[in-house]
Design a protein around this motif. Structure first.
Motif: not given
Lengths: 257, 266
Positions: A39-49, A156-162, A88-89
């Motif tokens: 949409l707008l760009g890439d956020d380098p703070a987040l490494t996603a893959g 990032f932490s609405n997760v099954n286990q933390i 991330a989404l």
């Protein structure tokens, strides 16, 4: 041996702190990084893959603060921007489609504070990620390497286990912000005395499932590896609906004061 | 900001500083000189929004306590309860708007800036549940500075527990409308704030995630004058409409009618 809050903060914000990129490099093989939110760009703070964790494909979200001034500027000190939440989404949606676990690696001050992120709907981008993480029919696990505050970290932490490293922090706002409302009422300058934010305190209230001991540091990566394997093994036993229910109940139970 | 003195017929407009008489404020609390709105209490909001006599209040499930023993919180709560004569920063209930029955949550910035804590979060989830069970449209009037710091992580976790329940609203097939009023910030903005079928913003409202001051400090740039205003959000495509307070009820009735499933004759 337990460190004061001040010592913990110093440690987790140090340039020598273990980074998400290091964890990915050492524990994930064949890592394929994805870029951009389309949409707008890439956020380098987040490494996603995506990559292989013990030969199993997993989707990874890793937040980086940077280890020197140049990097910190480029990475916005780990304050994920609106573009990061939307990237991330995409990765989380792919995890749902291909039925793979999601692993988040967190060390960030909170969400980005900038006109750019505000004007492009950061609020809804955070909400969308929180919502999607909660609805996943695949396991998701968050590991706090350092700190994580506010809705930015919660996304990032609405997760099954933390999981948390022993000196990591997770709070509604940074310890400094909490200190600011305490003003002079708090002589020890330790905001954690008044609200649970350390790994140990959060384990007590049932938010944190595992704490990873940090020393000796030369074997830390093995312990991280083992902790994530443990979580994923446990969650593997649950089906899609059970995973969703477990996640829902985990947080609902904590908030029933 | 708009904390009005109890019994005086003249008040100073917080925005332009001019003296305004009670009769000039009523009923919409817009300054006749500068046009800026006063923040409404939940009761004032209900009065200009729902059909007279139709409001049925639903009691909150529990009372707020200072369970973390956070210094100064108990006094703040007590003061908020006295000034607002209310239990918490939200009122939930069922009412008619233009004859259409709706479930409603109305937040009140006069109670600790409408901040989201365990009680407010539970009330939001409760009214969502009622909308689902009774098959009603749901309207939130949002007014909140974000998560309530004094309840720490427990306030933060209201964000995801509300959102974890949010998809259940889809099962009703009834319309969900959020009206963002001044202020809509932080943990409320970044949880259910924008997730309704329609997002209306009251004119002049401040709406955003991070505060303007924080952004100024972080980026070392002074944000524009209209930054984070309802009008600015509209130009950025973040809300469906900016609605003047005077027209809000009519707009809601239009939306409710368009989603009522009845043939529309007028």
């Amino acid at each position: 041996m337990t460190k004061t809050l001040e010592e913990k903060i110093k440690l987790i914000r140090s340039p020598n702190r273990l980074t998400a990129r290091q964890v990915i490099r050492q524990l994930i093989s064949d890592f394929f990084e994805v870029h951009g939110d389309r949409l707008l760009g890439d956020d380098p703070a987040l490494t996603a893959g995506i990559g292989l964790f013990h030969k199993q494909p997993v989707n990874v979200l890793g937040i980086n603060r940077g280890s020197n001034i140049q990097q910190r500027r480029e990475l916005n000190g780990g304050a994920v921007r609106v573009t990061g939440y939307r990237k991330a989404l995409r990765v989380v949606e792919a995890a749902e489609k291909f039925k793979r676990p999601v692993i988040s690696l967190i060390n960030m001050p909170g969400a980005d504070a900038s006109a750019f992120s505000e004007e492009h709907g950061q609020s809804e981008a955070i909400a969308d990620l929180i919502l999607k993480m909660g609805q996943l029919s695949v396991p998701n696990v968050a590991l706090f390497l350092g700190e994580g505050h506010s809705g930015g970290a919660l996304a990032f932490s609405n997760v099954n286990q933390i999981l948390m490293l022993e000196n990591a922090l997770f709070s509604v706002a940074s310890p400094e912000a909490v200190q600011a409302i305490l003003k002079n009422r708090n002589k020890t300058q330790d905001a954690s005395e008044f609200m649970p934010m350390t790994a140990q305190q959060l384990k007590k209230i049932g938010l944190v499932d595992q704490i990873v001991v940090e020393s000796p540091s030369n074997t830390l990566m093995d312990r991280i590896d083992k902790a994530i394997v443990n979580s994923l093994n446990e969650l593997e036993k649950l089906n899609g609906l059970q995973l969703k229910t477990q996640r829902f109940k985990k947080f609902e139970n904590i908030t029933q004061i | 900001m708009s904390h009005m003195p109890e019994k005086n017929s003249w008040q100073v407009c917080q925005h332009c500083g001019k003296h305004v008489h009670d009769l000039q404020w009523a009923p919409d609390f817009r300054c006749p000189f500068c046009g800026v709105l006063q923040r409404l209490t939940a009761d004032q909001r209900l009065k200009i929004t729902v059909d007279a006599g139709s409001w049925q209040k639903i009691d909150l499930k529990f009372q707020t306590t200072n369970f973390l023993n956070f210094p100064g919180y108990s006094e703040k709560l007590k003061r908020a309860k006295t000034t607002t004569d209310d239990e918490e920063a939200i009122k939930i209930g069922i009412a008619n708007i233009g004859g259409f029955p709706v479930a409603m949550g109305v937040m009140d910035s006069h109670f600790m800036m409408g901040t989201l804590n365990t009680t407010v979060g539970s009330a939001i989830k409760q009214i969502m549940q009622i909308a689902i069970e009774q098959q009603l449209p749901l309207i939130f009037f949002v007014a909140s500075g974000g998560a309530r710091m004094q309840e720490g992580i427990f306030s933060l976790l209201q964000m995801n527990t509300i959102l974890n329940q949010w998809p259940d609203l889809e099962t009703t097939k009834h319309v969900v409308i959020n009206v963002l009023t001044d202020p809509t910030m932080g943990g409320v903005s970044a949880s259910f704030g924008f997730k309704a079928d329609y997002v209306l913003a009251e004119d002049h409202a401040q709406i955003g995630f991070a505060g303007k001051r924080v952004i100024g400090q972080t980026t070392h740039e002074k944000p524009a004058e209209n930054f984070q205003t309802a009008e600015d959000l509209l130009t950025h495509g973040l809300v469906d409409q900016v609605v003047a307070r005077e027209n809000m009820r009519t707009k809601l009735i239009t939306l409710l009618r368009l989603h009522s499933g009845d043939d529309v004759h007028d």
